[in-house]
Design an enzyme around this catalytic site. Structure first.
Site, PDB file in Angstrom:
ATOM      1  CE  LYS A  80       2.811   9.444  45.425  1.00  0.00           C
ATOM      2  NZ  LYS A  80       1.838   8.456  45.701  1.00  0.00           N
ATOM      3  N   GLY A 121      14.625  12.913  38.222  1.00  0.00           N
ATOM      4  CA  GLY A 121      13.886  11.809  38.839  1.00  0.00           C
ATOM      5  C   GLY A 121      14.796  10.838  39.559  1.00  0.00           C
ATOM      6  CG  ASN A 167       9.673   2.636  37.136  1.00  0.00           C
ATOM      7  OD1 ASN A 167       8.443   2.564  37.240  1.00  0.00           O
ATOM      8  ND2 ASN A 167      10.263   3.558  36.406  1.00  0.00           N
ATOM      9  CG  ASN A 181       6.927   8.941  31.216  1.00  0.00           C
ATOM     10  OD1 ASN A 181       7.490   8.174  31.998  1.00  0.00           O
ATOM     11  ND2 ASN A 181       5.742   9.459  31.459  1.00  0.00           N
ATOM     12  CB  ILE A 213       5.727   2.124  40.208  1.00  0.00           C
ATOM     13  CG1 ILE A 213       7.234   2.356  40.286  1.00  0.00           C
ATOM     14  CG2 ILE A 213       5.056   2.421  41.543  1.00  0.00           C
ATOM     15  CD1 ILE A 213       7.975   1.543  41.280  1.00  0.00           C
ATOM     16  N   GLY A 214       3.448   0.978  38.334  1.00  0.00           N
ATOM     17  CA  GLY A 214       2.018   0.864  38.037  1.00  0.00           C
ATOM     18  C   GLY A 214       1.203   1.974  38.672  1.00  0.00           C
ATOM     19  CB  CYS A 257      -1.926   6.193  30.637  1.00  0.00           C
ATOM     20  SG  CYS A 257      -1.295   7.360  31.782  1.00  0.00           S
ATOM     21  CB  SER A 310       5.685  12.904  37.557  1.00  0.00           C
ATOM     22  OG  SER A 310       4.620  12.128  37.994  1.00  0.00           O
ATOM     23  N   GLY A 324      15.159  13.295  31.807  1.00  0.00           N
ATOM     24  CA  GLY A 324      15.759  12.055  31.356  1.00  0.00           C
ATOM     25  C   GLY A 324      17.217  11.954  31.730  1.00  0.00           C
TER      26      GLY A 324
HETATM   27  C1  FMN Z   1       9.978   4.958  40.102  1.00  0.00           C
HETATM   28  C2  FMN Z   1       9.506   5.863  38.997  1.00  0.00           C
HETATM   29  C3  FMN Z   1       8.164   6.255  38.939  1.00  0.00           C
HETATM   30  C4  FMN Z   1       7.691   7.093  37.948  1.00  0.00           C
HETATM   31  N1  FMN Z   1       6.376   7.471  37.940  1.00  0.00           N
HETATM   32  C5  FMN Z   1       5.922   8.359  36.994  1.00  0.00           C
HETATM   33  C6  FMN Z   1       4.566   8.836  37.014  1.00  0.00           C
HETATM   34  O1  FMN Z   1       3.776   8.483  37.891  1.00  0.00           O
HETATM   35  N2  FMN Z   1       4.165   9.696  36.058  1.00  0.00           N
HETATM   36  C7  FMN Z   1       5.023  10.134  35.065  1.00  0.00           C
HETATM   37  O2  FMN Z   1       4.613  10.927  34.232  1.00  0.00           O
HETATM   38  N3  FMN Z   1       6.324   9.719  35.045  1.00  0.00           N
HETATM   39  C8  FMN Z   1       6.786   8.845  35.976  1.00  0.00           C
HETATM   40  N4  FMN Z   1       8.125   8.432  35.946  1.00  0.00           N
HETATM   41  C9  FMN Z   1       9.034   8.949  34.914  1.00  0.00           C
HETATM   42  C10 FMN Z   1       9.885  10.102  35.455  1.00  0.00           C
HETATM   43  O3  FMN Z   1       9.097  11.203  35.822  1.00  0.00           O
HETATM   44  C11 FMN Z   1      10.911  10.564  34.402  1.00  0.00           C
HETATM   45  O4  FMN Z   1      10.233  10.995  33.275  1.00  0.00           O
HETATM   46  C12 FMN Z   1      11.875   9.472  34.001  1.00  0.00           C
HETATM   47  O5  FMN Z   1      12.229   8.691  35.106  1.00  0.00           O
HETATM   48  C13 FMN Z   1      13.154   9.996  33.346  1.00  0.00           C
HETATM   49  O6  FMN Z   1      13.856  10.864  34.229  1.00  0.00           O
HETATM   50  P1  FMN Z   1      15.084  10.419  35.154  1.00  0.00           P
HETATM   51  O7  FMN Z   1      16.069   9.683  34.293  1.00  0.00           O
HETATM   52  O8  FMN Z   1      15.622  11.685  35.729  1.00  0.00           O
HETATM   53  O9  FMN Z   1      14.517   9.527  36.181  1.00  0.00           O
HETATM   54  C14 FMN Z   1       8.587   7.561  36.936  1.00  0.00           C
HETATM   55  C15 FMN Z   1       9.944   7.171  37.003  1.00  0.00           C
HETATM   56  C16 FMN Z   1      10.422   6.335  38.015  1.00  0.00           C
HETATM   57  C17 FMN Z   1      11.859   5.942  38.048  1.00  0.00           C
END
Ligand code: FMN
Ligand code: FAD
Ligand code: FES
Lengths: 458, 316
Positions: free
Chosen positions: B50, B278, B74, B199, B76-77, B136, B22, B256
């Site tokens: 997203k 991600g 990040n 997350n 992003i909010g 959140c 996501s 992760g």
């Molecule tokens: C730019 C960005 C935006 C993200 N937005 C969300 C989100 O909207 N909701 C959510 O549950 N996780 C969000 N995540 C977390 C990712 O889904 C994931 O859990 C986290 O990045 C770890 O995985 P990765 O190392 O493969 O990126 C976000 C991560 C990144 C980098």
């Protein structure tokens, strides 16, 4: 549909005549051919013309889609030194090009610094980018495919803690090079403006990128170590293309390009496009000192000429066919010397927005539009200048990017829509070119001339 | 016929264990713009959207991203168009991919989570699943993350489950907690169908020039290769300590730092039934295609399947 009548009509507007399949005006000639014309015909025209660009061959395809399939780098030798068009675009509305994003390895051809090592010029081969329409950009790895252990470091010491950059860096194309066309062909090319809108140069297959080495920039410092033959991973083309052709119908008679420092780099391909379609262009360039632009011209070597001192931007603009009288130069760190035949009146010590404002004041401009790229503050100042002069302005934004293709929402710019609502737009997806009036510059920021710093300082 | 790559998360049968994560997956438009999008879609088991919220959200001011050693921070909010525009604009396009779609939901009160789930399921009855993002801030409790409060997690899951109908409920846990199994057990008590973890980890970066934190919110979320061992450990702990996870009645989706096919296998061996990628995907958009190839080679070479690998590292 009667092809001859259509072409004749377009040509007549610009004082050309059509005789059979050949258009003429004075010593200039354009011959139209079908795609199945033997390659020898094209070769003969190229040979006899000897790069004077007085006689041109144009391949006429049935549809725009077919034309784009014919004008690929793979078929470059099938239609040597020919331009392309399609019945579809000749007869009807212009078709904007759509591109899909590709991942690929580009081959580095050269990577040379300017005299003061503040900027580098990277020439690379990447047929995958041939569909790029400026100001589209691409993302590139800052290390070559294979990373020789320990060979590239930024923090020196017994242990190398330098992170290997994971994110690619976004860059605009400075120039594109078309197979069989000399690098400065636009100097000599003079197409009838109405017909020009329907023509296309052969697909470019190598490109150059002008980058500034940021004092603390990990990626740009690593890029200085790239060598000829290195393969670098890239992603592109990205962002929205800006089709300049409809500007003619919109009544734009002149385009002003204002570049602050390295912001000039991604605007040069736009100048090339404007020149190809025969738009009058005036270019305003703001830099720190001329020395930051001087380099040994590796490009000349690439094209089998002997190396000579060159000025980046200036020589690129001249090669794109911009007349010295249409180039304006501001240096804020030193008084600019006369170079490359620029009239003394076009030289200015100070910042480029000042020079542009004076230019607008002294000379009522026809229907013009302005496009700028540079530091944020400079673009903000430019917005005020153009608003006061009633000129439409477009700004090319540069933002930190994560993905480049619109999924991470990290490259945002606050924009105000027509209905007054505000929103964050993605520069990589909705941009990189925006209407200046749309941009919400940082709240409460007071643009100051002194801090505008269009030059290498910021 | 089921291939070696097939896996199962609760009721949901997936043709591949590879899912988007996501917030990094974009919407259908961005995917369609990529040259290799068809191969990518073919490599995916499901698409995780997203984060969607009830009302549109502008997100945080820039800067929003900074690269770290082997990772990125990040902030992003949760910029998104809100549930109404998600349903009218994004959903019809996502459906065209014929992939199970899992919608990630975020809210600031327990009631909002429920309302959001209700609107999504009513507007898109064929949604495959809802992923509850519990990271959140809880506005009623002074902005503390729901994710560290087992009571709140249980309540949210219960509230979402009621309107969810056939949609699978996945609870996405935050790693910013002393013992993730406590949060996992709370989600299970609330009735979650599956868990996903992790997350992003909280992290800070400070700008040396201004001598101030780099992000407006000070703390940001760390992701990318640097966090892989952390995510792997949390999957391991849940699988080892929670009987429902071990029996796969409540399967785990590992997230992760997953960046290579080898990482995928590690997560499967640690107990994940599927994984989400991600950061690595947006650094390298061909990643799913490459991972699928790597997995297929490994599975063929070892005469095994994804299903057989899940949790295998735990036998001794
Ligand atoms: C730019 C960005 C935006 C993200 N937005 C969300 C989100 O909207 N909701 C959510 O549950 N996780 C969000 N995540 C977390 C990712 O889904 C994931 O859990 C986290 O990045 C770890 O995985 P990765 O190392 O493969 O990126 C976000 C991560 C990144 C980098
Ligand atoms: C559409 C577009 C076109 C561009 N064209 C050019 C060009 O033609 N020539 C050129 O020299 N530069 C160009 N840039 C700016 C270039 O991307 C940055 O100078 C470069 O990314 C800096 O990387 P770094 O690793 O040296 O800096 P670091 O500070 O080490 O980078 C850290 C992060 O910040 C980002 N970043 C830092 N400065 C900038 C900046 N000014 N703009 C965007 N991202 C930044 C980097 O991408 C990286 O993710 C362009 C940027 C964009 C968005
Ligand atoms: S760089 Fe990721 S959305 Fe623009």
């Amino acid at each position: 549909m009667n092809l001859n009548a259509t072409i004749a009509q377009l040509l007549a507007r610009d004082g050309w005549t059509l005789d059979g399949h050949v258009a003429r005006q004075g010593r200039r000639r354009i011959s139209f051919f079908t795609p199945d014309t033997p390659v020898a015909k094209f070769q003969r025209i190229a040979r006899q013309d000897r790069d004077r660009f007085l006689h041109l061959a144009v391949v006429v395809a049935a549809t725009a889609a077919v034309m784009h399939r014919l004008r690929t780098p793979q078929l470059a030798d099938r239609y040597p030194r020919a331009l392309f068009t399609s019945l579809e675009e000749l007869a009807g509305p212009l078709r904007p090009r759509t591109t899909t994003v590709a991942t690929f390895h580009a081959e580095v051809l050269s990577n040379r610094p300017t005299e003061d090592r503040s900027h580098y010029r990277l020439v690379f081969r990447a047929p995958e980018l041939s569909g790029l329409v400026p100001p589209q950009f691409f993302m590139m790895d800052t290390l070559p495919e294979r990373f020789p252990f320990g060979a590239r470091t930024v923090n020196r010491g017994p242990v190398d803690w330098t992170p290997r950059p994971m994110l690619k860096r976004p860059f605009g194309i400075c120039r594109d090079f078309h197979p069989h066309f000399p690098a400065d062909y636009l100097k000599r090319l003079a197409l009838p403006p109405s017909l020009a809108l329907t023509l296309h140069p052969p697909a470019p297959d190598h490109f150059d990128l002008l980058y500034k080495v940021l004092p603390e920039g990990l990626g740009t410092n690593l890029m200085t170590k790239l060598n000829r033959g290195d393969r670098v991973h890239m992603l592109g083309p990205l962002g929205q293309p800006f089709d300049v052709r409809p500007l003619r119908a919109a009544g734009v008679e002149e385009v002003h390009i204002i570049g602050g420092g390295v912001g000039m780099a991604p605007l040069i391909t736009l100048v090339e496009a404007l020149r190809f379609y025969a738009f009058p262009v005036k270019v305003f360039l703001g830099i720190a000192t001329l020395a930051s632009l001087r380099l040994q011209d590796e490009l000349a070597v690439t094209f089998g000429e002997s190396p000579r001192a060159a000025y980046v931007y200036l020589d690129d603009l001249l090669a794109a066919g911009v007349k010295p009288a249409d180039i304006f130069l501001s240096c804020d760190m030193a008084r600019p010397r006369r170079v490359r035949g620029l009239p003394a009146a076009n030289l200015h010590q100070g910042l480029v927005p000042e020079q542009y404002r004076r230019f607008l004041r002294e000379r009522p401009v026809p229907q013009a539009m302005a496009i700028t790229c540079g530091p944020h503050r400079m673009m903000e100042v430019m917005t005020g200048i153009c608003r006061a002069a009633g000129l439409p302005l477009k700004v090319l934004l540069e933002k930190r990017m994560g993905c480049g293709f619109g999924v991470c929402f990290s490259c945002v710019q606050k924009v105000r829509h027509a209905d007054g609502s505000e929103d964050y737009a993605r520069v990589c997806r909705e941009g990189p070119l925006f209407d200046a009036e749309e941009i919400v510059w940082k709240p409460n920021s007071q643009p100051k001339w002194a801090g505008c710093g269009c030059a290498a300082r910021c | 016929m089921e291939t070696k790559l097939a896996t199962q998360v609760g009721r949901l049968r997936l043709r591949s264990p590879l899912l988007t994560a996501s917030g990094t997956s974009g919407s259908a438009d961005e995917l369609a713009g990529l040259g290799g999008s068809q191969a990518t879609v073919a490599a995916l088991g499901a698409f995780v959207t997203k984060g969607v919220t009830l009302a549109p959200r502008q997100g945080n001011p820039e800067p929003r991203i900074i690269e770290t050693r082997a990772g990125l921070l990040n902030s992003i909010g949760l910029q998104n168009k809100g549930v109404a525009r998600f349903l009218s604009e994004d959903w019809p396009k996502l459906r065209q991919y014929k992939l199970p779609v899992i919608v990630n939901i975020s809210a600031n009160t327990v009631e909002e989570y429920g309302e959001l789930a209700g609107r999504l399921v009513a507007g898109a009855p064929d949604i495959a699943g809802l992923e509850i993002n519990v990271s959140c801030p809880n506005i009623k409790e002074g902005g503390v993350s729901f994710g560290v409060d087992p009571v709140a997690i249980e309540k949210i899951v219960r509230t979402v489950k009621r309107p969810a109908g056939r949609a699978l409920i996945i609870t996405k846990l935050t790693p910013n907690i002393t013992d993730i199994t406590v949060a996992a057990e709370a989600a299970i008590a609330g009735g979650t169908d599956a868990l996903s973890m992790i997350n992003t980890l909280r992290g800070v970066a400070i700008d040396l020039r201004t001598q101030r934190p780099y992000f407006a919110n000070v703390a940001a979320g760390l992701s990318g290769p640097a966090v892989k061992p952390v995510g792997l450990c949390m999957v391991w702990d849940c699988f080892a300590k929670i009987p429902e996870c071990r029996s796969r009645r409540v399967p785990i989706i590992g997230i992760g730092g997953i960046s290579t096919w080898q990482d995928v296998i590690e997560y499967l061996l640690a107990g994940a039934s599927a994984v989400q990628v991600g950061t690595a995907w947006f650094v390298y958009p061909d990643i799913f295609v490459e991972m699928k190839k790597g997995l297929e080679r490994y599975l063929a070479g070892n005469r095994t399947t994804v299903r057989q690998l899940v949790g295998r590292a735990h036998r001794w």
